[in-house]
Design an enzyme around this catalytic site. Structure first.
Site, PDB file in Angstrom:
ATOM      1  N   GLY A   1       0.694   1.993  -8.266  1.00  0.00           N
ATOM      2  CA  GLY A   1       1.872   2.004  -9.128  1.00  0.00           C
ATOM      3  C   GLY A   1       1.633   1.453 -10.522  1.00  0.00           C
TER       4      GLY A   1
ATOM      5  N   GLU B 191      -6.734   1.575  -0.557  1.00  0.00           N
ATOM      6  CA  GLU B 191      -5.784   1.468  -1.664  1.00  0.00           C
ATOM      7  C   GLU B 191      -5.988   0.129  -2.372  1.00  0.00           C
ATOM      8  OE1 GLU B 191      -2.172   4.277  -0.909  1.00  0.00           O
ATOM      9  OE2 GLU B 191      -1.701   2.270  -0.167  1.00  0.00           O
TER      10      GLU B 191
ATOM     11  N   ASN C 203       3.415   9.182   0.347  1.00  0.00           N
ATOM     12  CA  ASN C 203       4.169   8.014   0.800  1.00  0.00           C
ATOM     13  C   ASN C 203       5.353   7.854  -0.144  1.00  0.00           C
ATOM     14  OD1 ASN C 203       5.167   5.525   1.486  1.00  0.00           O
ATOM     15  ND2 ASN C 203       3.324   4.368   0.910  1.00  0.00           N
TER      16      ASN C 203
ATOM     17  N   HIS D 155       0.316  -0.997   5.072  1.00  0.00           N
ATOM     18  CA  HIS D 155       0.345  -0.767   3.625  1.00  0.00           C
ATOM     19  C   HIS D 155       0.351  -2.113   2.900  1.00  0.00           C
ATOM     20  CE1 HIS D 155       1.613   0.455  -0.357  1.00  0.00           C
ATOM     21  NE2 HIS D 155       1.188   1.656  -0.044  1.00  0.00           N
TER      22      HIS D 155
ATOM     23  N   GLU E 154       2.022  -3.149   0.534  1.00  0.00           N
ATOM     24  CA  GLU E 154       3.369  -3.677   0.267  1.00  0.00           C
ATOM     25  C   GLU E 154       3.940  -4.351   1.509  1.00  0.00           C
ATOM     26  OE1 GLU E 154       4.808   0.029  -1.317  1.00  0.00           O
ATOM     27  OE2 GLU E 154       3.453  -0.247  -3.021  1.00  0.00           O
TER      28      GLU E 154
ATOM     29  N   LYS F 160       7.745   5.852   0.026  1.00  0.00           N
ATOM     30  CA  LYS F 160       8.203   4.456  -0.071  1.00  0.00           C
ATOM     31  C   LYS F 160       9.725   4.390   0.029  1.00  0.00           C
ATOM     32  CE  LYS F 160       3.971   3.356  -2.515  1.00  0.00           C
ATOM     33  NZ  LYS F 160       3.250   2.526  -3.502  1.00  0.00           N
TER      34      LYS F 160
ATOM     35  N   SER G  20      -2.350   5.311  -7.858  1.00  0.00           N
ATOM     36  CA  SER G  20      -2.210   6.071  -9.108  1.00  0.00           C
ATOM     37  C   SER G  20      -2.962   7.401  -9.084  1.00  0.00           C
ATOM     38  CB  SER G  20      -2.632   5.221 -10.319  1.00  0.00           C
ATOM     39  OG  SER G  20      -1.800   4.074 -10.427  1.00  0.00           O
TER      40      SER G  20
HETATM   41  P1  13P Z   1       0.961   5.146  -6.315  1.00  0.00           P
HETATM   42  O1  13P Z   1       0.397   6.528  -6.116  1.00  0.00           O
HETATM   43  O2  13P Z   1       2.389   5.162  -6.812  1.00  0.00           O
HETATM   44  O3  13P Z   1       0.058   4.272  -7.112  1.00  0.00           O
HETATM   45  O4  13P Z   1       1.046   4.472  -4.855  1.00  0.00           O
HETATM   46  C1  13P Z   1      -0.047   4.546  -4.014  1.00  0.00           C
HETATM   47  C2  13P Z   1       0.362   4.076  -2.673  1.00  0.00           C
HETATM   48  O5  13P Z   1       0.677   2.913  -2.480  1.00  0.00           O
HETATM   49  C3  13P Z   1       0.425   5.061  -1.587  1.00  0.00           C
HETATM   50  O6  13P Z   1       0.620   4.454  -0.361  1.00  0.00           O
END
Ligand code: 13P
Length: 250
Positions: free
Chosen positions: A173, A167, A9, A95, A97, A11, A213
């Site tokens: 992150g 997740e 992803n 997601h 976010e 982002k 992560s």
């Molecule tokens: P990270 O791998 O940067 O923690 O993000 C995970 C994520 O949100 C994948 O959709």
């Protein structure tokens, strides 16, 4: 046997030329597509360029979001059919976010999943608890609500087309990855929910990715858990070598 699925992803990262450069690096890598399904999800603006760079490879293309309506006055949004028309076979839905910053509710997530399933798209549906929800022992309550919300009105055939991604929001992150035991516990819980809702065949076939992560150095121990069927990777998917370290994890 469930086939492992590793998805990147990206982002809100990378211009068109940066995305194409990363895709070209990925196109030179090799993997056994019978063992691992690999997907990248660039921003909408780079989908066409990444599709072209990945032509002839076994790497699939996905979008990061879509709207549930087919067309109309929804400025800034794109439909499932538009996603398909760029060459995508996957779409990330719900997601954290999107849920946190764009107020996506379980009902909106469900509408998007239903709309995606009206096309050939495979929805990658994200669920996960916040840190304070985990600390106050609400994890299973939150996951139960999100999973039941996501699968509302889905029949067995539709449910069997969904990929879920667990997740935990506190792991995204932050560099603070869930332990393999923490991941396994929630993945097993999710599978048990799907078993209650749809029975053994759908539950045993459902693929559940871990996200938060994940990187090459911790992927193998997470992926070794019996109910962890893949990964949804943010930061570590932005570099070809680090993403491929996860694709190749054993
Ligand atoms: P990270 O791998 O940067 O923690 O993000 C995970 C994520 O949100 C994948 O959709």
């Amino acid at each position: 046997m469930r086939k492992r699925i590793i998805a990147g992803n990206w982002k809100m990262n990378k211009t068109v030329s940066e995305a194409a450069a990363l895709a070209e690096q990925l196109a030179r890598k090799n993997h056994d597509a019978d063992l691992v399904e690999v997907v990248v999800c660039p921003p909408f603006t780079s989908l066409a360029a990444v599709r072209d760079a990945l032509k002839g490879t076994a790497i699939g293309l996905g979008a990061q979001n879509m709207h549930w309506e087919k067309s109309g006055a929804y400025t800034g949004e794109i439909s499932a059919e538009m996603v398909v028309s760029t060459g995508c076979r996957y779409v990330i839905i719900g997601h954290s976010e999107r849920r946190q910053y764009f107020a996506e509710s379980d009902e909106m997530v469900n509408r998007k999943i239903l709309a995606a399933l009206q096309t050939e798209l495979t929805p990658i549906v994200c669920v996960g608890e916040l840190l304070d929800e985990r600390q106050s022992d609400q994890t299973e309550i939150v996951i139960n609500r999100q999973v039941r919300g996501a699968f509302a009105h889905l029949d067995d055939v539709q449910a069997s087309r969904v990929v879920l991604a667990y997740e935990p929001v506190w792991a995204i992150g932050t560099g603070q990855v869930a332990t393999p035991e923490q991941a396994q516990e929630v993945h097993a819980f999710i599978r048990s929910l799907i078993r209650q809702m749809y029975g053994d065949a759908v539950a045993d076939g459902l693929r559940i990715q871990y996200g938060g992560s994940m990187k090459a150095s911790n992927a193998a121990e997470l992926l070794r858990q019996p109910d962890v069927d893949g990964g949804l990777i943010g930061g570590a998917s932005l570099d070809a070598d680090s993403f491929w370290g996860i694709v190749k994890a054993e």
